[in-house]
Design an enzyme around this catalytic site. Structure first.
Site, PDB file in Angstrom:
ATOM      1  N   GLU A  30       0.799  -1.219   0.000  1.00 28.63           N
ATOM      2  CA  GLU A  30       0.000   0.000   0.000  1.00 28.63           C
ATOM      3  C   GLU A  30       0.833   1.271   0.000  1.00 28.63           C
ATOM      4  OE1 GLU A  30      -3.205   0.250  -0.366  1.00 28.63           O
ATOM      5  OE2 GLU A  30      -3.845  -1.820  -0.024  1.00 28.63           O
ATOM      6  N   ASP A  39      -7.648   7.999  -4.348  1.00 30.02           N
ATOM      7  CA  ASP A  39      -7.034   6.885  -5.073  1.00 30.02           C
ATOM      8  C   ASP A  39      -7.417   6.955  -6.548  1.00 30.02           C
ATOM      9  OD1 ASP A  39      -9.604   5.810  -5.325  1.00 30.02           O
ATOM     10  OD2 ASP A  39      -9.229   4.123  -3.975  1.00 30.02           O
TER      11      ASP A  39
END
Length: 159
Positions: A30, A39
């Site tokens: 991540e 995102d």
């Protein structure tokens, strides 16, 4: 509480050996971002890919992100243990928890990965992880690479 995490004598959550592997793996996959960002599909995200209760403009310390990751991995690990009906070795558990953390527990529990694993097809379950390489309906190279790494970890427990 999942087998990834246990309570210390003082009541704090601490990672087990498998939990430390999950934290390291998920943290590397991540990456760490201390300020909220959107995102690739526009979802507010922070820390190690956390989306729950994240709003744009929020900031965190590394310690806050680490604690959040530990709690969320425990949550997702518990869900993985609920959906998967057969015993899992540590690397399979970590690979499955990483996938669930990234795609959500509902997506994971209803997936071909779980159906195949529960049917006794460990290799087929690991291979099915490769199906989860899209965001916003399109294939994303970063997700394809991540799924390959998770698959490799899952396959390492066969034998």
């Amino acid at each position: 509480m999942s087998r990834l995490v246990k309570r210390s004598v003082l009541g704090a959550l601490v990672a087990t050996a498998a939990g430390l592997m999950a934290i390291t793996h998920t943290g590397q996959e991540e990456g760490l971002r201390l300020k909220a960002y959107k995102d690739i599909v526009g979802v507010p995200t922070a820390c190690y890919g956390e989306t729950k209760n994240i709003k744009m403009g929020m900031s965190f310390t590394k310690a806050q992100c680490d604690e959040m990751l530990l709690k969320r991995l425990d949550e997702f690990g518990t869900k993985v243990e609920t959906c998967v009906k057969r015993p899992m070795k540590d690397r399979t558990m970590v690979a499955f928890t990483s996938l669930a953390y990234n795609v959500g527990s509902g997506g994971f529990c209803g997936s071909t990965v779980v159906r195949r694993y529960n049917a006794g097809d460990h290799k087929g379950a690991c291979d099915a992880m490769l199906m989860w390489n899209k965001a916003g309906g399109r294939v994303v190279k970063g997700l394809t690479n991540r799924r390959e790494r998770e698959r490799k970890m899952c396959l390492a427990d066969i034998g």
